[in-house]
Motif scaffolding. Sequence first.
Motif, mmCIF file in Angstrom:
data_model
loop_
_atom_site.group_PDB
_atom_site.id
_atom_site.type_symbol
_atom_site.label_atom_id
_atom_site.label_comp_id
_atom_site.label_asym_id
_atom_site.label_seq_id
_atom_site.Cartn_x
_atom_site.Cartn_y
_atom_site.Cartn_z
ATOM 1 N N SER A 49 0.862 -1.188 0.000
ATOM 2 C CA SER A 49 0.000 0.000 0.000
ATOM 3 C C SER A 49 0.900 1.241 0.000
ATOM 4 C CB SER A 49 -0.876 0.012 1.252
ATOM 5 O OG SER A 49 -0.066 0.231 2.386
ATOM 6 N N LYS A 50 0.295 2.385 -0.284
ATOM 7 C CA LYS A 50 1.085 3.623 -0.288
ATOM 8 C C LYS A 50 1.727 3.847 1.084
ATOM 9 C CE LYS A 50 -1.336 6.197 -3.850
ATOM 10 N NZ LYS A 50 -2.297 7.265 -4.132
ATOM 11 N N ALA A 51 0.949 3.570 2.149
ATOM 12 C CA ALA A 51 1.450 3.772 3.518
ATOM 13 C C ALA A 51 2.661 2.871 3.782
ATOM 14 C CB ALA A 51 0.341 3.495 4.525
ATOM 15 N N GLU A 52 2.576 1.633 3.314
ATOM 16 C CA GLU A 52 3.697 0.699 3.526
ATOM 17 C C GLU A 52 4.945 1.174 2.780
ATOM 18 O OE1 GLU A 52 1.809 -3.734 4.195
ATOM 19 O OE2 GLU A 52 1.555 -2.800 2.238
ATOM 20 N N ILE A 53 4.723 1.679 1.575
ATOM 21 C CA ILE A 53 5.866 2.193 0.803
ATOM 22 C C ILE A 53 6.480 3.396 1.512
ATOM 23 C CG2 ILE A 53 6.577 3.290 -1.379
ATOM 24 C CD1 ILE A 53 4.572 1.480 -2.796
ATOM 25 N N ASN A 54 5.618 4.273 2.001
ATOM 26 C CA ASN A 54 6.128 5.444 2.718
ATOM 27 C C ASN A 54 6.949 5.051 3.932
ATOM 28 O OD1 ASN A 54 5.264 7.442 1.060
ATOM 29 N ND2 ASN A 54 3.341 7.798 2.125
ATOM 30 N N ARG A 55 6.448 4.036 4.665
ATOM 31 C CA ARG A 55 7.191 3.561 5.842
ATOM 32 C C ARG A 55 8.553 3.016 5.404
ATOM 33 N NH1 ARG A 55 2.399 1.947 8.240
ATOM 34 N NH2 ARG A 55 2.496 -0.132 7.347
ATOM 35 N N SER A 56 8.537 2.307 4.310
ATOM 36 C CA SER A 56 9.765 1.728 3.785
ATOM 37 C C SER A 56 10.759 2.819 3.381
ATOM 38 C CB SER A 56 9.425 0.870 2.566
ATOM 39 O OG SER A 56 10.315 -0.170 2.446
ATOM 40 N N MET A 57 10.217 3.931 2.889
ATOM 41 C CA MET A 57 11.084 5.029 2.431
ATOM 42 C C MET A 57 11.921 5.595 3.572
ATOM 43 S SD MET A 57 10.630 5.130 -0.754
ATOM 44 C CE MET A 57 11.345 6.602 -1.434
ATOM 45 N N ILE A 58 11.394 5.532 4.804
ATOM 46 C CA ILE A 58 12.146 6.065 5.944
ATOM 47 C C ILE A 58 13.471 5.312 6.083
ATOM 48 C CG2 ILE A 58 12.113 6.341 8.482
ATOM 49 C CD1 ILE A 58 9.019 6.809 8.092
ATOM 50 N N ASN A 59 13.412 4.001 5.829
ATOM 51 C CA ASN A 59 14.638 3.209 5.876
ATOM 52 C C ASN A 59 15.651 3.659 4.831
ATOM 53 O OD1 ASN A 59 13.547 1.537 7.796
ATOM 54 N ND2 ASN A 59 14.399 -0.290 6.843
ATOM 55 N N PHE A 60 15.145 4.200 3.730
ATOM 56 C CA PHE A 60 16.045 4.604 2.660
ATOM 57 C C PHE A 60 16.858 5.834 3.012
ATOM 58 C CE2 PHE A 60 12.827 2.540 -0.301
ATOM 59 C CZ PHE A 60 13.481 1.337 -0.200
ATOM 60 N N LEU A 61 16.480 6.522 4.101
ATOM 61 C CA LEU A 61 17.268 7.687 4.492
ATOM 62 C C LEU A 61 18.708 7.261 4.762
ATOM 63 C CD1 LEU A 61 14.706 9.569 6.743
ATOM 64 C CD2 LEU A 61 15.367 10.130 4.413
ATOM 65 N N THR A 62 18.874 6.062 5.307
ATOM 66 C CA THR A 62 20.227 5.553 5.541
ATOM 67 C C THR A 62 20.883 5.226 4.206
ATOM 68 O OG1 THR A 62 19.087 4.318 7.252
ATOM 69 C CG2 THR A 62 21.456 3.961 7.059
ATOM 70 N N PHE A 63 20.104 4.574 3.345
ATOM 71 C CA PHE A 63 20.612 4.206 2.025
ATOM 72 C C PHE A 63 21.004 5.457 1.243
ATOM 73 C CE2 PHE A 63 18.890 3.843 -2.421
ATOM 74 C CZ PHE A 63 19.983 3.184 -2.967
ATOM 75 N N ASN A 64 20.173 6.490 1.372
ATOM 76 C CA ASN A 64 20.374 7.703 0.587
ATOM 77 C C ASN A 64 21.589 8.514 1.017
ATOM 78 O OD1 ASN A 64 18.234 7.172 -0.966
ATOM 79 N ND2 ASN A 64 16.895 8.758 -0.188
#
Lengths: 142, 235
Positions: free
Chosen positions: B56-71
């Motif tokens: 879902s969009k919400a799940e993707i958004n939550r996942s994006m927070i993890n990408f802050l480290t990746f980014n």
Amino acid sequence: MTIAIINTDMNIGPFRIPGNGQNMITNNYAERNNFKVEEIIPEPFKSRSLATTQWVHKKKRLKIVILCSIHQLPLEKKRIKDLVNNMKKVEFHFALEGISGKGKRFLLDCIQEAKIFKDARIIDSQKTSWSKLYKIKNSKKY
Amino acid sequence: MKINTLINKEPGYAICSIENMKIFKKLRDSFLKNLKIPHKYKKNINNARVQIAKMSKAEINRSMINFLTFNKNLSEMMINSCPKLIKDLCGKDLFIQRRAHTTINVPGNEHTKQWTHYEMISGISPFTYIFWAPLHDLDDDGGAYHIDLKTSLKIMKKEEKEGLVNGPRVLEMMGLKKPPRLKFGQAIIFNPFVLHGNIPFQSGFARIACNVRFQSCNKPLLQKNTDYLKYFRLS
């Protein structure tokens, strides 16, 4: 050990951020990072030395300070030396750049980066148009 | 024709090959590592894409927070994956985007409508280039389309006469476009006056791409400063 946010003159390098805007930015940064702000340090209008912050540090032993930008760091040699010597153990956070760290090397790197950007030419966006910007891109003058 | 000419003149963009695939594969591995999906799907990007497409969009958004480290190192990794081309365009001393973007587009008509726009709308300098690369082969219409510079400029001038920026004429251009099908290891580099966007697409796979902006540090800035850019020297 205190966590503080620092307010300075509204002219911050290329940005113009009024005091309440600076408060919003630094408090929001603190909230996002789970920092409990205990002190607000107002640096005087026209000051670039962070002298009030250093004075407060002597009294209250600051642990973390949050500023809006690396452009709020001093640029004069003597002021840089004072800041680095007095506050090398304090963790600095810069909300707009989203960077943080402590120690002499970190502070000097931030000051150096601010200087590189200060020396960069800036096109006045209020005195230009999209067509002019395209011409500028292709102009040999730049 | 030289890539430099394609990017700066017509058509304003060029498809090029990633020069250092070792770095680019590392970048993709780092993305998979930080993705919030069961470990068994992390070994293969296409398996991960199927899982993301179901989120879902919400799940993707939550996942994006993890990408802050990746980014954190994404900008440098992207720039270092194409050093020769970037040096040819801008020299060694650069201003690069402080935090490069990762974009995840989910298939379906209700998703993925990035309307047509110029990169210039964000206030980046006219001397900026945009480097966009998918983290997998693009076998469907999930990629990005680009409109040639001549057409983009014609529309820009029309809008300027009307006192508009990115008005309805531009926003409604999305319909008939066909994004190119790139391979993993290919990227599009374009100048900020080129109109581009993406369209809704039908697929079982999500689209994952990274993009970063860069310019020579000897060229003037516009509105973006240290809030968006950082100094970087190519080795």
